[in-house]
Design a protein around this motif. Structure first.
Motif, short mmCIF file in Angstrom:
data_model
loop_
_atom_site.label_atom_id
_atom_site.label_comp_id
_atom_site.label_asym_id
_atom_site.label_seq_id
_atom_site.Cartn_x
_atom_site.Cartn_y
_atom_site.Cartn_z
N LEU A 1 0.80 -1.21 0.00
CA LEU A 1 0.00 0.00 0.00
C LEU A 1 0.84 1.28 0.00
N ARG A 2 2.09 1.11 0.28
CA ARG A 2 2.92 2.31 0.36
C ARG A 2 3.15 2.89 -1.03
N LYS A 3 3.06 4.16 -1.19
CA LYS A 3 3.16 4.79 -2.50
C LYS A 3 4.59 5.21 -2.82
N ASP A 4 5.50 5.01 -1.94
CA ASP A 4 6.86 5.50 -2.14
C ASP A 4 7.61 4.60 -3.14
N PRO A 5 7.89 5.09 -4.37
CA PRO A 5 8.54 4.24 -5.38
C PRO A 5 9.95 3.83 -4.99
N GLU A 6 10.64 4.72 -4.30
CA GLU A 6 12.01 4.38 -3.88
C GLU A 6 12.00 3.17 -2.95
N LEU B 1 9.72 0.89 -2.86
CA LEU B 1 9.38 -0.30 -3.65
C LEU B 1 10.59 -0.81 -4.43
N THR B 2 11.35 0.13 -5.07
CA THR B 2 12.54 -0.24 -5.85
C THR B 2 13.54 -0.96 -4.96
N ASP B 3 13.79 -0.34 -3.81
CA ASP B 3 14.76 -0.94 -2.88
C ASP B 3 14.35 -2.35 -2.49
N THR B 4 13.05 -2.48 -2.31
CA THR B 4 12.56 -3.79 -1.85
C THR B 4 12.68 -4.84 -2.95
N VAL B 5 12.28 -4.42 -4.21
CA VAL B 5 12.25 -5.39 -5.31
C VAL B 5 13.64 -5.74 -5.79
N GLN B 6 14.56 -4.73 -5.82
CA GLN B 6 15.87 -4.98 -6.44
C GLN B 6 16.69 -6.04 -5.68
N THR B 7 16.31 -6.24 -4.43
CA THR B 7 17.05 -7.26 -3.69
C THR B 7 16.71 -8.66 -4.18
#
Lengths: 451, 180
Positions: free
Chosen positions: A23-28, A30-36
């Motif tokens: 639900l968080r709208k912060d793209p950074e 999300l990126t940090d989370t997915v790139q791992t």
């Protein structure tokens, strides 16, 4: 079973974290989370189905490479250099090894006297011997010969080694003319001449202009030095023989019947007409041949002496030639270097420092019957000429590439050849020496002063 | 035994403004192997059309080497060297663009300057576009009459009159049979 270990409900803390991520709208964030996990996810997907991943990525790969080259060309070069460098290195090494093999084969194929022959030929032609050996090792073949009217681009004659090109040859001839005109219009306004050559990979089209028609020869490999001279000579013959039909050509190909006979030698083939002419001469040559056999018997008597003199300082060769062509066996026709210690009844046979007969630029064909024919092999297809010079009329007979020939006399850079070798009734005439490969040093008996 | 058929080869230029349909006009009936990209590079593409015609001395097989020359305001002038050695020409206009009919005079003059006396024919192309047609029969007849040439109403789309046009030009090149 509706529930079990696999359907465990996360603990409250875990659920909350998942909710936060989704639900968080912060793209950074999300990126940090997915790139791992993206690398692992991709690797996993590739492991599952390489085909699908390849299909998914293929459309953008070319673009990605182009983009990367534009962005950091040096990095790409550095990355590819070890691979491409080795591939090029291997390719060049293979080509050089093949060339070296050909050179070695050429040098080993005959006894070492061939080298002496090459040295003499190199000297005569004024080029280094190494170049001559290398040149002879380079493979080439003429694939097509086009004779095209200069202004209209109409095809006058086409000879080809490939039947595939026959059907379109007139269209190819016209387009070639268009390209030639285009080059002339765009590049050649201020210059003389025209388009000389078009290269495409290992193939080249060599162009030779004439007053009414031009020649285009498709060559696979590296064209030898003499090809252009041969083209010029063929074109000159055509222009001389068909001057009127060529000048007033209006599309009637029947007016140029027989023109292919002049061009066939360029393709490395003997023209049927030449063969017929050669056969027609047979009876006359048979008489001359019988005479030559008699001369051969006489020459045999001198053979031992000839062997003794081999390798000695060059005697004056003028004594070995007679200035007139004759089929009548005479003693004066014996071309041997008789040592002066064994004089014969014919004084002109004895080589002395003072010439006893006047050398002729057109030595007699019957002048040099040696007991063993001095044999070479044709390394090009050329016309036989009546005399050892460029502007001498052609005899209408060609000798083709690869044919063994007997070298009867040498005058400057011209060889008087006879084929088949050893057949005294054979056809003979003069050819440029550059087109005859020698297996040994020429006997001194056949060396004559240049014209 | 009958006489062997005479074989002739002639160069023919295909001329006209840009987009009048020169290339399309002959595309259906010619044997060609070269891509149309040549038109935008060296400005020419050559195709072949074989015709079997009655000639003054018997049957003739005529090989027409058709030099399709790019030209017009957007391409630039046709190189006169491409005209050299031509036995005839087909000059094409577009009936939906009157200015292309005016252009035919310019091409005819240029062609005749290099090949005096060489015959040519006028092709009024795109007659299938009835609604858009702006050049009438009268204007075409007048243009053809003043030049002393034949005019054919052609359509690259339907192929109308293309064979007739080439046969007519072929007859002009080989000569008419005796008695005609």
């Amino acid at each position: 079973m509706a529930s079990g270990d696999g359907a465990r409900v996360p603990e409250d803390g875990g659920l909350q974290e998942l909710r936060d991520i989704l639900l968080r709208k912060d793209p950074e964030y999300l990126t940090d989370t997915v790139q791992t996990v993206i690398a692992e996810a991709t690797a996993g997907r590739v492991e599952e189905s390489k085909e699908e991943m390849a299909a998914a990525l293929a459309p953008v790969l070319g673009q990605a490479i182009r983009h990367q080259i534009a962005e950091s060309q040096d990095d790409i070069i550095d990355a590819l250099y070890p691979v491409i460098g080795k591939a090029i290195q291997r390719s060049v090494a293979e080509a050089m090894r093949a060339l070296a093999d050909r050179v070695d084969r050429g040098l080993r194929s005959t006894f070492s006297l061939k080298r002496v022959g090459q040295r003499i030929r190199a000297r005569v032609q004024g080029i280094p011997e190494s170049e001559l050996v290398l040149r002879e090792a380079l493979p080439f073949s003429v694939q097509d010969v086009f004779l095209i009217q200069r202004t209209s681009g109409l095809l006058l004659c086409h000879l080809s080694k490939s039947a595939d090109r026959e059907a379109d040859s007139d269209v190819i001839g016209a387009m070639l003319t268009a390209i030639r005109d285009f080059a002339q219009d765009t590049l050649g306004e201020q210059r003389d001449g025209g388009l000389d050559e078009i290269q495409y990979g290992n193939l080249s089209i060599v162009l030779e202009p004439g007053p009414w028609a031009y020649l285009a020869v498709v060559v696979d490999g590296i064209a030898p030095e003499g090809l252009r001279h041969q083209m010029r000579s063929a074109l000159s013959d055509v222009n001389r023989a068909y001057a009127e039909p060529l000048e007033s050509f209006d599309g009637e190909l029947g007016e140029l019947a027989g023109v292919e006979a002049h061009l066939r030698p360029l393709l490395g083939e003997e023209s049927p007409g030449a063969r017929e002419r050669g056969q027609a001469r047979a009876p006359w040559l048979a008489i001359a041949g019988a005479s030559a056999v008699l001369l051969l018997c006489l020459a045999t008597a001198c053979f031992g002496a000839w062997r003794l003199t081999w390798g000695r300082p060059t005697p004056t060769p003028t004594a070995t030639l007679t200035p007139t062509v004759t089929a009548v066996p005479t003693l004066t026709a014996t071309a041997t270097q008789m040592p002066s210690s064994t004089p014969t009844s014919v004084p002109t046979q004895v080589p002395t420092s003072t010439p006893t007969s006047v050398p002729s630029a057109t030595p007699s064909p019957s002048a040099t019957p040696t007991s063993t024919p001095f044999v070479g092999v044709m390394i090009g297809s050329v016309w036989l000429r009546a005399e050892p010079r460029d502007n001498s009329p052609v005899t209408g007979i060609t000798v083709t590439n690869g044919r063994p020939v007997e070298i009867v006399a040498i005058s400057g850079s011209w060889y008087l050849i006879r084929f088949p070798p050893g057949d005294a009734s054979a056809v003979q005439g003069w050819v440029p020496g550059q087109w005859v490969g020698l297996f040994a040093a020429p006997p001194l008996a056949i060396l004559t002063p240049g014209p | 035994m009958g006489r062997a058929e005479r074989r002739l080869t002639k160069k023919v230029c295909l001329l006209g403004d840009f987009a009048v349909g020169k290339t399309s006009l002959v595309r259906r009936s010619v044997e060609g192997r070269f891509d149309e990209r040549y038109l935008s590079t060296i400005g020419v593409k050559v195709d072949r059309k074989v015709l079997h015609l009655p000639g003054p001395d018997g049957a003739v097989t005529l090989n027409l080497m058709l030099w399709d020359l790019a030209g017009g305001p957007t391409i630039g002038p046709v190189s006169p060297s491409y005209y050299r050695g031509s036995a005839g020409a087909v000059i094409v206009c577009d009936v939906t663009r009157p200015e292309t009919l005016e252009g035919t005079k310019h091409y005819a003059e240029g062609f005749q300057a290099v090949n005096p006396g060489a015959p040519w024919v006028l092709a009024a192309n795109k007659v299938d576009l009835v609604e858009e047609r702006e050049v009438g029969d009268e204007a075409l007849a007048q243009a053809a009459d003043s030049a002393g040439v034949a005019c054919f109403l052609t359509s690259a789309k339907t192929g109308e009159s293309v064979e007739s046009l080439l046969s007519w030009l072929g007859m002009l090149l080989v000569g008419r049979p005796e008695g005609e």
